[in-house]
Design a protein around this motif. Structure first.
Motif, PDB file in Angstrom:
ATOM      1  N   GLN A  90      42.795  32.574   0.649  1.00 51.75           N
ATOM      2  CA  GLN A  90      42.873  31.166   0.008  1.00 51.75           C
ATOM      3  C   GLN A  90      43.708  31.223  -1.406  1.00 51.75           C
ATOM      4  O   GLN A  90      43.123  31.876  -2.222  1.00 51.75           O
ATOM      5  CB  GLN A  90      41.581  30.784  -0.293  1.00 51.75           C
ATOM      6  N   VAL A  91      44.835  30.787  -1.512  1.00 54.22           N
ATOM      7  CA  VAL A  91      45.596  31.211  -2.516  1.00 54.22           C
ATOM      8  C   VAL A  91      45.587  30.742  -3.660  1.00 54.22           C
ATOM      9  O   VAL A  91      45.455  29.245  -3.691  1.00 54.22           O
ATOM     10  CB  VAL A  91      47.239  30.930  -2.113  1.00 54.22           C
ATOM     11  N   LYS A  92      45.359  31.211  -4.845  1.00 51.94           N
ATOM     12  CA  LYS A  92      45.033  30.735  -6.090  1.00 51.94           C
ATOM     13  C   LYS A  92      46.136  30.804  -7.144  1.00 51.94           C
ATOM     14  O   LYS A  92      46.399  30.036  -8.204  1.00 51.94           O
ATOM     15  CB  LYS A  92      43.730  31.457  -6.825  1.00 51.94           C
ATOM     16  N   ASP A  93      47.130  31.872  -6.846  1.00 52.23           N
ATOM     17  CA  ASP A  93      48.367  31.741  -7.716  1.00 52.23           C
ATOM     18  C   ASP A  93      49.320  32.553  -6.759  1.00 52.23           C
ATOM     19  O   ASP A  93      49.168  33.353  -5.896  1.00 52.23           O
ATOM     20  CB  ASP A  93      48.066  32.908  -8.851  1.00 52.23           C
ATOM     21  N   VAL A  94      50.631  32.215  -7.017  1.00 53.98           N
ATOM     22  CA  VAL A  94      51.645  32.472  -6.305  1.00 53.98           C
ATOM     23  C   VAL A  94      52.936  32.962  -7.481  1.00 53.98           C
ATOM     24  O   VAL A  94      53.320  32.272  -8.437  1.00 53.98           O
ATOM     25  CB  VAL A  94      52.527  31.656  -5.542  1.00 53.98           C
ATOM     26  N   LYS A  95      53.001  34.319  -7.403  1.00 55.19           N
ATOM     27  CA  LYS A  95      54.131  34.901  -8.204  1.00 55.19           C
ATOM     28  C   LYS A  95      55.653  35.131  -7.164  1.00 55.19           C
ATOM     29  O   LYS A  95      55.376  35.860  -6.543  1.00 55.19           O
ATOM     30  CB  LYS A  95      53.833  36.117  -8.872  1.00 55.19           C
ATOM     31  N   ILE A  96      56.534  34.076  -7.534  1.00 51.14           N
ATOM     32  CA  ILE A  96      57.918  34.394  -6.723  1.00 51.14           C
ATOM     33  C   ILE A  96      58.666  35.499  -7.238  1.00 51.14           C
ATOM     34  O   ILE A  96      59.245  35.466  -8.450  1.00 51.14           O
ATOM     35  CB  ILE A  96      58.563  33.161  -6.556  1.00 51.14           C
ATOM     36  N   VAL A  97      58.744  36.638  -6.492  1.00 48.35           N
ATOM     37  CA  VAL A  97      59.577  37.756  -7.081  1.00 48.35           C
ATOM     38  C   VAL A  97      60.997  37.277  -6.854  1.00 48.35           C
ATOM     39  O   VAL A  97      61.897  37.383  -7.888  1.00 48.35           O
ATOM     40  CB  VAL A  97      59.201  39.052  -6.455  1.00 48.35           C
TER      41      VAL A  97
END
Length: 431
Positions: A90-97
RNA sequence: UCCGGUGUAGCUCAAUCGGCAGAGCGGGUGGCUGUUAACCACUAGGUUGUAGGUUCGAGUCCUACCACCGGAGCCA
């Protein structure tokens, strides 16, 4: 603070806050929901993003994220039957590398040539990933087998001064002010090693410049080659069948998941237990004659012949005592029938053909010298090899197993080119 | 090296007898709270491998070449 985990251990972290670093394998979305399939090299997990759980701009970015973009997802692992693998994030944060450029390999079908041109990317696909994991398991098992038996790894050189076997075409290269050839076998060097260490093996690449153009051939392939002092043909065969059984058992135990991805019929692999059938060349020839194969007694077996023979059995078959004339100069002749060699080829089941070739070596100085002459080989280049028969020559034997053919058989692939990370064939040097 | 086959959009492939260059996927835009190769609507996308030739007209026929695929031989 979320702990960083690898996907393979996701089920051990249900209800935990975790961070997963990986690449976007596939993506789909439905209104306010986005499903991101993330792979990290250890597995694949589905990340689920609800629009309301996450800042608007990140949601929008994820909606348009190209395949194979690199990302770090933070969220809670939850058990969910709807997700493949039984758990999802359950995604709370996404860091796009990095937001990837448009990825050439889509989850749909592609041709072989296109995929091979993109082999460096194709390795990320689940099937290729599974094959190379099994390749690793096979290599590790083979090495463990020999290490556990007290063998010493003695690496053979890649640059060699002359043909090991003389018959096949070699890759020639400039070596300062002389010519060198890329090795086509480490065996002769292993014979030297066996006289020093008793039991040795080497594992390395070998090169054949033949313009072979079949599903069983590469110009660069890997072999594991044991050599044992005070060893005869039968003991050599014991060693070979023990190794193959050990390797298959290890793959079945440790790589179930990968075999499943490849849809391999494991019931066929489960039958690979000692002893393996041992056939004299004459018996194998009889099988071919009964099958009315286009085969002439005295010749080596062709690919079709091998399939006919191996299809009679559900285990690897060892064929011994080939006519001496079709075998290499270093093979020892059978004292009881001198026109036959003390050699063995192991044919894998299901038509996969020869995976092992080996035998007892000529240990008599005078006979060896005659054979070198008869094969028109440069005696000078073999001076060191001949020395081995001058200083404490003993009966000895060994074999070489082709890694790629073994991988193809165990994985159930119809072509050898997918069994090695970057295959080299007569028409492929890229990537 | 020999025998056979293929080459058309980014990818996989259609295109009847030689007569308007097409589809699915992927890309883009929009829609949808449970997708698994999603779905729906709209949209952009072409030197038909290369060079010649035959023809009013060639993706289609002919010649040569190139690339790759399958098989043989050789081998692991």
């Amino acid at each position: 603070m979320a702990t960083k985990i690898y996907i393979t251990s996701a089920l051990e972290h249900v209800e935990d806050e975790v961070k997963i670093s990986g690449w976007l394998y596939n993506k789909t979305h439905k209104g306010k929901l986005i499903f991101l399939m993330i792979r990290d090299g250890t597995g694949i997990i589905q990340g689920v993003i609800f629009k309301n759980d996450i800042p608007e701009d990140i949601f929008e970015k994820c909606l348009h994220l190209p395949q194979e973009s690199s990302l770090e997802l933070t969220g809670k692992v939850v058990a969910d039957k709807r997700a493949k693998g039984g758990a999802e994030l359950q995604v709370k944060d996404v860091k796009i590398v990095q937001e990837a450029q448009e990825y050439p390999i889509s989850p749909k079908e592609h041709g072989v040539d296109f995929l091979m041109d993109h082999r460096h990317l194709w390795l990320r696909s689940s099937k290729q990933h599974a094959i190379l994991k099994i390749r690793h398991e096979i290599i590790k098992a083979a090495r463990d087998y020999f290490d556990d038996l007290g063998f010493t790894l003695v690496d053979a050189p890649i640059f060699t001064p002359a043909a090991c076997e003389g018959t096949t075409t070699l890759f020639e290269t400039d070596y300062f002010d002389q010519k060198a050839y890329l090795t086509q076998s480490g065996q002769l060097y292993m014979e030297a090693g066996a006289m020093a260490f008793g039991k040795v093996y080497c594992f390395g690449p070998t090169f054949r410049a033949e313009k072979s153009k079949t599903r069983r051939h590469l110009t660069e392939f890997w072999m594991i080659e044991p050599e044992v002092a005070y060893c005869d043909l039968n003991q050599d065969m014991d060693l070979a069948e023990g190794m193959v059984e050990f390797i298959v058992r290890r793959v079945l135990k440790n790589r179930q998941q990968e075999l499943e991805i490849l849809e391999r019929d494991v019931s066929l692999l489960e039958k690979i237990v000692r002893p393996f059938p041992r056939l004299h060349y004459n018996e194998a020839a009889k099988i071919l004659q009964d099958a009315k194969a286009d085969f002439v007694y005295g010749d080596d077996f062709g690919g079709g012949d091998e399939t006919i023979i191996s299809n009679k059995f559900d285990k690897p078959v060892m064929i011994t005592h080939y006519p001496a004339q079709v075998k290499a100069f270093y093979m020892k002749a059978d004292p009881e029938q001198p026109d036959h060699a003390l050699c063995v080829d192991m044919l894998a089941p299901e038509g996969y053909g020869e995976i092992i070739g080996g035998g007892q070596r000529e240990d008599d100085l005078d006979i060896l010298l005659k054979k070198i002459k008869a094969h028109n080989l440069p005696e000078e280049a073999f001076k060191w090899y001949i020395d081995l028969r001058k200083y404490g020559s003993v009966p000895h034997a060994g074999f070489g197993m082709g890694i790629e053919r073994t991988v193809a058989w165990i994985c159930g692939l119809n072509h050898i080119r997918e069994t090695i990370p970057f295959p080299r064939t007569i028409y492929r040097l890229y990537p």
